[in-house]
Motif scaffolding. Structure first.
Motif, PDB file in Angstrom:
ATOM      1  N   LYS A   1       0.882  -1.259  -0.027  1.00  0.00           N
ATOM      2  CA  LYS A   1       0.110   0.123   0.052  1.00  0.00           C
ATOM      3  C   LYS A   1       0.969   1.344  -0.142  1.00  0.00           C
ATOM      4  N   ASP A   2       1.774   1.127   0.636  1.00  0.00           N
ATOM      5  CA  ASP A   2       2.908   2.343   1.023  1.00  0.00           C
ATOM      6  C   ASP A   2       3.724   2.691  -0.114  1.00  0.00           C
ATOM      7  N   ILE A   3       4.139   1.555  -0.888  1.00  0.00           N
ATOM      8  CA  ILE A   3       4.822   1.687  -2.317  1.00  0.00           C
ATOM      9  C   ILE A   3       3.709   2.065  -3.377  1.00  0.00           C
ATOM     10  N   ASN A   4       2.567   1.592  -3.477  1.00  0.00           N
ATOM     11  CA  ASN A   4       1.414   1.734  -4.389  1.00  0.00           C
ATOM     12  C   ASN A   4       1.568   3.386  -4.464  1.00  0.00           C
ATOM     13  N   ASN A   5       1.217   3.930  -3.310  1.00  0.00           N
ATOM     14  CA  ASN A   5       0.843   5.365  -2.990  1.00  0.00           C
ATOM     15  C   ASN A   5       2.051   6.263  -3.290  1.00  0.00           C
ATOM     16  N   ALA A   6       3.173   5.940  -3.171  1.00  0.00           N
ATOM     17  CA  ALA A   6       4.444   6.506  -3.746  1.00  0.00           C
ATOM     18  C   ALA A   6       4.419   6.557  -5.060  1.00  0.00           C
ATOM     19  N   ALA A   7       4.356   5.276  -5.775  1.00  0.00           N
ATOM     20  CA  ALA A   7       4.436   5.062  -7.023  1.00  0.00           C
ATOM     21  C   ALA A   7       3.301   6.144  -7.791  1.00  0.00           C
ATOM     22  N   HIS A   8       2.301   6.267  -7.221  1.00  0.00           N
ATOM     23  CA  HIS A   8       1.361   7.295  -7.754  1.00  0.00           C
ATOM     24  C   HIS A   8       1.572   8.567  -7.527  1.00  0.00           C
ATOM     25  N   ASN A   9       2.564   8.913  -6.586  1.00  0.00           N
ATOM     26  CA  ASN A   9       3.043  10.304  -6.371  1.00  0.00           C
ATOM     27  C   ASN A   9       4.364  10.462  -7.006  1.00  0.00           C
ATOM     28  N   ASN A  10       4.787   9.730  -8.136  1.00  0.00           N
ATOM     29  CA  ASN A  10       5.942   9.858  -8.947  1.00  0.00           C
ATOM     30  C   ASN A  10       7.185   9.477  -8.509  1.00  0.00           C
ATOM     31  N   ASP A  11       7.264   8.559  -7.562  1.00  0.00           N
ATOM     32  CA  ASP A  11       8.373   8.011  -6.726  1.00  0.00           C
ATOM     33  C   ASP A  11       8.809   7.093  -7.887  1.00  0.00           C
ATOM     34  N   PRO A  12      10.027   7.168  -8.555  1.00  0.00           N
ATOM     35  CA  PRO A  12      10.559   6.017  -9.064  1.00  0.00           C
ATOM     36  C   PRO A  12      11.151   4.995  -8.430  1.00  0.00           C
ATOM     37  N   TYR A  13      11.628   5.027  -7.332  1.00  0.00           N
ATOM     38  CA  TYR A  13      12.100   3.913  -6.464  1.00  0.00           C
ATOM     39  C   TYR A  13      10.888   3.167  -6.196  1.00  0.00           C
ATOM     40  N   ALA A  14       9.792   3.759  -5.890  1.00  0.00           N
ATOM     41  CA  ALA A  14       8.525   2.748  -5.748  1.00  0.00           C
ATOM     42  C   ALA A  14       8.243   2.119  -6.934  1.00  0.00           C
ATOM     43  N   ASP A  15       8.267   2.618  -8.019  1.00  0.00           N
ATOM     44  CA  ASP A  15       8.232   1.896  -9.306  1.00  0.00           C
ATOM     45  C   ASP A  15       9.111   0.866  -9.557  1.00  0.00           C
ATOM     46  N   PHE A  16      10.449   0.882  -9.173  1.00  0.00           N
ATOM     47  CA  PHE A  16      11.281  -0.080  -9.368  1.00  0.00           C
ATOM     48  C   PHE A  16      10.887  -1.179  -8.574  1.00  0.00           C
ATOM     49  N   PHE A  17      10.256  -1.009  -7.177  1.00  0.00           N
ATOM     50  CA  PHE A  17       9.890  -2.155  -6.190  1.00  0.00           C
ATOM     51  C   PHE A  17       8.786  -2.698  -6.894  1.00  0.00           C
ATOM     52  N   LEU A  18       7.604  -1.939  -7.431  1.00  0.00           N
ATOM     53  CA  LEU A  18       6.721  -2.456  -7.839  1.00  0.00           C
ATOM     54  C   LEU A  18       7.037  -3.449  -9.082  1.00  0.00           C
ATOM     55  N   LEU A  19       7.849  -3.107  -9.871  1.00  0.00           N
ATOM     56  CA  LEU A  19       8.426  -4.164 -10.767  1.00  0.00           C
ATOM     57  C   LEU A  19       8.953  -5.396 -10.464  1.00  0.00           C
ATOM     58  N   LYS A  20       9.810  -5.103  -9.124  1.00  0.00           N
ATOM     59  CA  LYS A  20      10.187  -6.497  -8.544  1.00  0.00           C
ATOM     60  C   LYS A  20       9.317  -7.333  -7.785  1.00  0.00           C
ATOM     61  N   ILE A  21       8.136  -6.699  -7.195  1.00  0.00           N
ATOM     62  CA  ILE A  21       7.098  -7.545  -6.774  1.00  0.00           C
ATOM     63  C   ILE A  21       6.501  -8.084  -8.010  1.00  0.00           C
ATOM     64  N   ASP A  22       6.109  -7.447  -8.905  1.00  0.00           N
ATOM     65  CA  ASP A  22       5.198  -8.161 -10.131  1.00  0.00           C
ATOM     66  C   ASP A  22       6.199  -9.250 -10.454  1.00  0.00           C
ATOM     67  N   THR A  23       7.121  -9.189 -10.637  1.00  0.00           N
ATOM     68  CA  THR A  23       8.090 -10.324 -11.176  1.00  0.00           C
ATOM     69  C   THR A  23       8.158 -11.475 -10.097  1.00  0.00           C
ATOM     70  N   ALA A  24       8.295 -11.107  -8.912  1.00  0.00           N
ATOM     71  CA  ALA A  24       8.012 -12.250  -7.982  1.00  0.00           C
ATOM     72  C   ALA A  24       6.992 -12.719  -7.847  1.00  0.00           C
ATOM     73  N   LEU A  25       5.643 -12.161  -7.987  1.00  0.00           N
ATOM     74  CA  LEU A  25       4.429 -12.945  -7.782  1.00  0.00           C
ATOM     75  C   LEU A  25       4.208 -13.738  -8.908  1.00  0.00           C
ATOM     76  N   LYS A  26       4.457 -13.203 -10.162  1.00  0.00           N
ATOM     77  CA  LYS A  26       4.479 -14.040 -11.295  1.00  0.00           C
ATOM     78  C   LYS A  26       5.219 -15.424 -11.368  1.00  0.00           C
ATOM     79  N   GLU A  27       6.476 -15.377 -10.741  1.00  0.00           N
ATOM     80  CA  GLU A  27       7.304 -16.508 -10.660  1.00  0.00           C
ATOM     81  C   GLU A  27       6.880 -17.385  -9.824  1.00  0.00           C
ATOM     82  N   THR A  28       6.088 -16.800  -8.714  1.00  0.00           N
ATOM     83  CA  THR A  28       5.422 -17.674  -7.561  1.00  0.00           C
ATOM     84  C   THR A  28       4.514 -18.431  -8.212  1.00  0.00           C
ATOM     85  N   GLU A  29       3.662 -17.750  -8.912  1.00  0.00           N
ATOM     86  CA  GLU A  29       2.298 -18.411  -9.482  1.00  0.00           C
ATOM     87  C   GLU A  29       2.610 -19.395 -10.410  1.00  0.00           C
TER      88      GLU A  29
END
Length: 241
Positions: free
Chosen positions: A53-81
């Motif tokens: 939730k915190d990372i998502n809100n930060a990405a909404h507010n133009n934080d590129p580091y939050a976008d970096f972590f969202l990509l990391k999370i996206d990859t991790a969840l897809k690999e886990t699935e």
């Protein structure tokens, strides 16, 4: 006819989900567990969802580091699935070799959880937790009819738990420091603080900074008023010969 006012408009949408968990391991993966002398700590889905939730809100507010972590999370969840589906197929194939028709079964007293996660990725993780619960039920059923022994059963259950914890850990490392792409562009003190605090050794990829590479379910980026009213740069053209 009178114009519409705010009282005639619907409020924000709210969704809730429920799932039933049958294994004690899946319940522990949801709630998490503090480290004790006998047991290791478990990172729970509830903590993971709070970080998301915190990372998502930060990405909404133009934080590129939050976008970096969202990509990391996206990859991790897809690999886990993918791993969970592959394992489920493998164990289902093993159960098909038995002359006994295996009923996956379930708990005599399953735990029903009601959730209202605001982030898409938290809800994806919730779906994966249910997959993991079903997979562990299959593993326990195979042990029950003698298709695998106790040692192999425990090994496989540990592997499923380890994989889920690894997926939840994908959100670790992000720190909210109220930074945006302008800070990175101008190399401000806040940018240097964020880079050090999140232990980055290299610059963020150019594709993340220019917003061409974002996670599949990344939120819209809020428009910076400075960009709206910024005067266009003057360009000096070449004189004709």
């Amino acid at each position: 006819m009178k114009g519409h006012n705010n009282t005639n408009r619907p409020g924000p949408l709210r969704n809730s989900n429920s799932l039933e968990l049958n294994t004690k391991e899946a319940v522990a993966l949801f709630y998490g567990r503090k480290k004790t002398e006998e047991l290791n700590a478990i990172v729970g889905l509830n903590v993971f969802s709070s970080k998301i939730k915190d990372i998502n809100n930060a990405a909404h507010n133009n934080d590129p580091y939050a976008d970096f972590f969202l990509l990391k999370i996206d990859t991790a969840l897809k690999e886990t699935e993918k791993r969970l589906i592959d394992w489920q197929n493998d164990f289902t194939e093993l159960s098909d070799k038995s002359l006994i028709k295996i009923n996956q079964g379930g708990s005599t007293k399953p735990v029903t959880l009601e959730t209202s996660f605001s982030s898409v990725y938290a809800n994806i993780a919730l779906s994966l937790l249910k997959r993991a619960d079903n997979l562990m039920l299959t593993i326990y059923a195979l042990k029950h009819i003698g298709m695998i022994n106790r040692a192999k059963c425990n090994k496989h259950i540990t592997e499923v738990n380890r994989m889920m914890r690894k997926a939840f850990l994908s959100a670790d490392g992000y720190k909210y420091l109220n930074i945006n792409r302008r800070d990175v562009e101008q190399k401000t003190a806040r940018y240097h603080q964020a880079h050090i605090a999140m232990k980055f050794k290299e610059e963020l990829p150019h594709e993340i900074l220019n917003k061409s590479l974002r996670a599949e379910h990344a939120p819209n980026i809020v428009i910076d008023p400075n960009d709206i009213f910024k005067k266009p740069k003057k360009t000096i053209g070449k004189k004709d010969d």
